[in-house]
Design an enzyme around this catalytic site. Sequence first.
Site, PDB file in Angstrom:
ATOM      1  CE  LYS A  62      44.294 -10.992 -42.117  1.00 10.76           C
ATOM      2  NZ  LYS A  62      44.762 -11.492 -40.744  1.00 10.76           N
ATOM      3  NE  ARG A  75      44.479 -18.316 -43.401  1.00  6.50           N
ATOM      4  CZ  ARG A  75      43.337 -17.552 -43.710  1.00  6.50           C
ATOM      5  NH1 ARG A  75      43.752 -16.058 -44.060  1.00  6.50           N
ATOM      6  NH2 ARG A  75      42.126 -17.839 -43.812  1.00  6.50           N
TER       7      ARG A  75
END
Length: 290
Positions: A235, A269
């Site tokens: 991210k 995740r």
Amino acid sequence: MHILDSKMEGLLQYTINVRGKLLDLSEPKVMGILNVTPDSFFDGSRKQSEKDIRERVRQILEEGGDIIDIGAYSTRPGASDVTEDEEKRRLSLCLSTLRDEAPDAIVSVDTFRSDVARMCVQEYGAEIINDVSGGIMDPDMFNTVAALNVPYVLTHNNGDIHKIQDNTQYDDVMKSVMLFFAEKVQALRDLGQKDIIIDPGFGFSKTLEQNYRIMSRLENLKVLGLPILSGVSRKSMIYKYLDNTPHEALNGTTILNTVSLMKGANLIRVHDVRECVEAVKITRMLRESL
């Protein structure tokens, strides 16, 4: 004193009901990402053909993934809107292919739409619903997951997921996250929802600095008595801070995954399953060695 005594957070004993069997989360579980989108921010996760879907499913499972998380709607900044019919079409192709390739795999579906969630559970046996909007985008989502009786990932968000860079004004971001979860968890409990997993929502309605503030205090979420999911894989909180790209963010991802595990996260995740499985093994050895 061991250096980890004040840093590593022990894992609480959690189980969730998956297809009538209890999945033990006291040993952290790795959730591998499979995106059936043309525009997810990391192109290594985009799989649209049946062949690509099969290969990605095999890869996740062969590398040690415990859960396959399927998404058909990109929430990256600037992503195109996807109609409900198109989201259903993409997920139907993926789920039918996945069930043929790996019928016993545990499947999580990443969607904020209650009708999509219902289809995936009722028609394809999806075991978990992962809602990045925290119930904000579809007011019927809480009723739906409670009626479906499947585990629900409740993600902190502070508004429209199409504006994830907005709504970052908090007096105390961690306090706001905690209050959000307290309110939403109670609403879900009132509807009879049994299995709830909380996700602080790294990257959603948070500045880069706020993301790191939450990560530094992730263990505080354990007071809620629920399993914690951490999703930081490649991210912008990593690649923007390190001034590189999602393709170059694996090392930073592994570092933050390890920090998450040390602070008590029960699910991680990720795009890169093998590396995360190794982090789980190493942090387990550290816990056992204290």
